[in-house]
Design a protein around this motif. Structure first.
Motif, PDB file in Angstrom:
ATOM      1  N   PHE A  19       0.816  -1.041   0.149  1.00 26.21           N
ATOM      2  CA  PHE A  19       0.002   0.251   0.456  1.00 26.21           C
ATOM      3  C   PHE A  19       0.780   1.210   0.257  1.00 26.21           C
ATOM      4  O   PHE A  19       0.375   2.500  -0.854  1.00 26.21           O
ATOM      5  N   PHE A  20       2.560   0.945   0.552  1.00 26.07           N
ATOM      6  CA  PHE A  20       2.737   2.434   0.585  1.00 26.07           C
ATOM      7  C   PHE A  20       3.278   2.632  -1.107  1.00 26.07           C
ATOM      8  O   PHE A  20       3.234   3.361  -1.287  1.00 26.07           O
ATOM      9  N   VAL A  30      -1.421   0.647  -9.036  1.00 26.05           N
ATOM     10  CA  VAL A  30      -2.023  -0.876  -9.709  1.00 26.05           C
ATOM     11  C   VAL A  30      -1.851  -1.904  -8.462  1.00 26.05           C
ATOM     12  O   VAL A  30      -2.274  -2.835  -8.081  1.00 26.05           O
ATOM     13  N   LEU A  31      -0.869  -1.585  -7.512  1.00 27.22           N
ATOM     14  CA  LEU A  31      -0.037  -2.509  -6.254  1.00 27.22           C
ATOM     15  C   LEU A  31      -1.163  -2.507  -5.595  1.00 27.22           C
ATOM     16  O   LEU A  31      -1.445  -3.469  -4.919  1.00 27.22           O
ATOM     17  N   ALA A  32      -2.430  -1.739  -5.686  1.00 24.47           N
ATOM     18  CA  ALA A  32      -3.463  -1.317  -4.578  1.00 24.47           C
ATOM     19  C   ALA A  32      -3.975  -3.296  -4.626  1.00 24.47           C
ATOM     20  O   ALA A  32      -5.422  -3.585  -3.999  1.00 24.47           O
ATOM     21  N   PHE A  33      -4.488  -3.232  -5.941  1.00 26.35           N
ATOM     22  CA  PHE A  33      -5.265  -4.584  -6.459  1.00 26.35           C
ATOM     23  C   PHE A  33      -4.207  -5.805  -5.836  1.00 26.35           C
ATOM     24  O   PHE A  33      -5.064  -6.227  -6.270  1.00 26.35           O
ATOM     25  N   PHE A  60      -0.891  -2.508   9.142  1.00 30.90           N
ATOM     26  CA  PHE A  60      -1.270  -1.543   9.060  1.00 30.90           C
ATOM     27  C   PHE A  60      -0.896  -0.998  10.022  1.00 30.90           C
ATOM     28  O   PHE A  60      -0.520   0.595   9.485  1.00 30.90           O
ATOM     29  N   LEU A  61       0.493  -0.473  10.681  1.00 32.95           N
ATOM     30  CA  LEU A  61       1.000   0.279  11.649  1.00 32.95           C
ATOM     31  C   LEU A  61       2.001   0.278  10.280  1.00 32.95           C
ATOM     32  O   LEU A  61       2.302   2.178   9.964  1.00 32.95           O
ATOM     33  N   VAL A  62       2.562  -0.595   9.251  1.00 33.52           N
ATOM     34  CA  VAL A  62       3.471  -0.152   8.973  1.00 33.52           C
ATOM     35  C   VAL A  62       2.734   0.594   7.513  1.00 33.52           C
ATOM     36  O   VAL A  62       3.875   1.768   7.181  1.00 33.52           O
ATOM     37  N   TRP A  63       1.255   0.403   7.376  1.00 35.26           N
ATOM     38  CA  TRP A  63       1.414   1.818   6.391  1.00 35.26           C
ATOM     39  C   TRP A  63       0.596   2.674   6.734  1.00 35.26           C
ATOM     40  O   TRP A  63       1.217   3.469   5.817  1.00 35.26           O
ATOM     41  N   ASN A  64       0.526   2.672   8.039  1.00 38.42           N
ATOM     42  CA  ASN A  64       0.285   4.156   8.510  1.00 38.42           C
ATOM     43  C   ASN A  64       1.510   4.977   8.608  1.00 38.42           C
ATOM     44  O   ASN A  64       1.297   6.000   8.535  1.00 38.42           O
ATOM     45  N   VAL A  65       2.387   4.212   9.029  1.00 35.62           N
ATOM     46  CA  VAL A  65       3.869   5.121   9.528  1.00 35.62           C
ATOM     47  C   VAL A  65       4.174   5.415   8.145  1.00 35.62           C
ATOM     48  O   VAL A  65       5.269   6.306   7.728  1.00 35.62           O
ATOM     49  N   LEU A  66       4.581   4.770   6.620  1.00 35.50           N
ATOM     50  CA  LEU A  66       5.479   5.285   5.544  1.00 35.50           C
ATOM     51  C   LEU A  66       4.325   6.177   5.528  1.00 35.50           C
ATOM     52  O   LEU A  66       4.925   6.233   3.767  1.00 35.50           O
TER      53      LEU A  66
END
Length: 520
Positions: A19-20, A30-33, A60-66
């Motif tokens: 997601f980052f 496209v990676l969101a898919f 989700f922590l990695v996503w939020n932090v990055l």
């Protein structure tokens, strides 16, 4: 992909990393898919509920932090709290999904995560700790050619697209046999929305043509909120804004936009018209009677009545409220004030159930303390037909709320923001890109005045026609077209989220009832 799915260690951060990489400003959207595919496999691989919960939270922590680490530039404590809290909230739909699958082995249970996540994003749009920055549909904000159909669905339509594709890819990878029907279905779900978007790009080209002669001036003063705004006097700030405006004015200028808190002094609203610092602005307006000025200010009002709520402050026996305000100034017309409604949690507001922590949070971010707010949108209407939606900063990430200005007659969106609080980070770039989504959803021209950048003009297709970069003093003068029509999305708002919320409740109750009350 298979090596990731078979490696338990990688499952702890694969979704967050994907997601980052897909998010603005990295932009591999496209990676969101495929970003949720590792979590779907993790649900199968981790039978222990605590291990599974840890996988969810770390991702989700990695996503939020990055993606949102830059919040720390305004407040380190606020950033830590926001990131930890939001990561935990993101786990909830997946925990409910896990429980649902324990109730039933049917396809209905398998697909329930789609409804649960949509319901989560919808609910996260409208409560006291709302933080919709990471709603999945935002991922396409810099690939707007793919999502022109947001005029019908809003951002949650993009979320639905991502969720369905992720689940179909998961099913294909889970089954070792080649499934022709599912490949065709997946291809159709990927291709048809993209083709529909390309068609809409062509059919809506008329909206980008300009026939009006009146133009808009957008001022980017570039005052560092950490230094200059607290060193310069109100008179100096106003003189600079007027100088920049005057030097770019012509006989066709109908509207001037200054950024959020362009004038940061806290003044009582009923005293502004007589305040000595504001007199040059009113004189400028009288000199140009066909002009409407929209500016951000800090304002205050005396509280009349019994004190209630901790947005009401007391000083020397006087009760009052402070606001982050958009003000309309026009010659021979009383000033109008719209108070920011969507306040930044922890920065500008505190949930009522956390009132006992108000002293702890009082210094977070750009505007300290808990602010008052307007209960509903207000459209600033000019004599030349410019009906402006004065969207203040954080409000611009709320599609349905921006649409409520359109339903009140707005034919132009003006986003006024500071963005200097985040420094030169991805934050202000992401914020700009989300404004492109608001233009598409409403099919309105959007003008954006940002104190330190990026100020811009965006057409109804989401194209940035002109902009001024970060950390430069600049002015944009641009002609825009006013559009009186409403879209399906502005009329009905986040209808996908409402349906998903109802269906999610129905699915859970139905499967729970089937297991525990209808066994026989």
């Amino acid at each position: 992909m298979k090596s990731i799915l078979n490696n338990r260690l990688l499952l702890f951060f694969a979704t967050g990393l994907l997601f980052f990489l897909s998010w603005p400003v990295v932009n591999f959207s496209v990676l969101a898919f495929v970003a949720f595919v590792p979590l779907l496999f993790a649900e199968q691989k981790f039978k222990n509920v605590w291990a599974y919960s840890l996988v969810l939270y770390t991702n989700f922590l990695v996503w939020n932090v990055l993606v949102t680490w830059w919040i720390k530039n305004a407040s380190i404590e606020g950033a830590i709290g926001a990131i930890l809290c939001n990561a935990a909230l993101m786990c909830l739909p997946w925990i409910i999904y896990r429980i649902t699958k324990s109730l039933s082995k049917t396809n209905l249970a398998d697909y329930s995560i789609i409804f649960y996540w949509l319901a989560f994003e919808y609910l996260h749009l409208d409560w006291e700790l709302s933080w919709s920055w990471l709603n999945l549909g935002n991922v396409f904000s810099n690939t707007t050619f793919l999502i022109q159909w947001y005029e019908y669905t809003g951002v949650l339509g993009g979320t639905l697209w991502i969720l369905v594709v992720n689940y179909l890819i998961y099913q294909l990878l889970q089954n070792n046999k080649f499934n022709k029907k599912k490949v065709y279905l997946l291809s159709g779900i990927l291709i048809i929305p993209a083709l529909a978007s390309l068609v809409l790009l062509q059919t809506n080209k008329e909206l980008t043509k300009v026939t009006k002669k009146e133009n808009v001036i957008i001022v980017q003063p570039n005052e560092d909120p950490y230094t200059e705004k607290f060193r310069k006097s109100e008179a100096e700030l106003i003189d600079e804004l007027l100088r920049l405006t005057e030097s770019n004015l012509d006989e066709n200028t109908a509207l001037v936009i200054w950024p959020e808190t362009a004038i940061p002094a806290n003044l009582l609203e009923d005293e502004i018209s007589s305040n000595m610092y504001y007199q040059p602005i009113f004189e400028f307006a009288r000199k140009h009677p066909g002009l409407m000025i929209v500016t951000g200010i800090n304002s205050a009002k005396i509280w009349k009545g019994e004190k209630k709520g901790f947005s009401v402050r007391s000083d020397h026996g006087m009760d009052y409220e402070v606001f982050n305000t958009a003000m309309k100034i026009e010659a021979n017309s009383p000033s109008e004030f719209y108070h920011k409604n969507k306040l930044v949690p922890g920065v500008e507001s505190l949930p009522s159930w956390l009132g006992f922590l108000s002293d702890v949070f009082s210094d977070f971010g750009g505007t300290s303390g808990t602010l008052g707010r307007s209960e509903e949108p207000l459209v600033f209407k000019s004599r030349k037909g410019f009906n402006v939606a004065p969207v203040i900063c954080y409000e611009s990430i709320y599609g349905e709320y921006v649409g409520s200005f359109i339903n009140k007659g707005a034919n132009l969106i003006a986003v006024i923001t500071n963005d200097g609080w985040w420094g030169d980070t991805p934050g202000y770039k992401q914020h700009l890109s989300y404004s492109r989504l608001r233009a598409i959803e409403s099919r309105k021209w959007l003008v954006r005045s940002a104190n330190t950048g990026i100020s811009a003009v965006i057409d109804p297709l989401g194209n940035i026609l002109e902009s001024r970069g970060w950390n430069q003093q600049a002015v944009i003068r641009h002609t825009v077209q006013l559009n009186e029509e409403s879209t399906i999305y502005t009329k009905f708002g986040d209808w996908i989220g409402k349906i998903a919320f109802v269906l999610g409740i129905f699915i859970f109750i139905y499967l729970f009832t089937c297991k525990y009350f209808l066994k026989k």
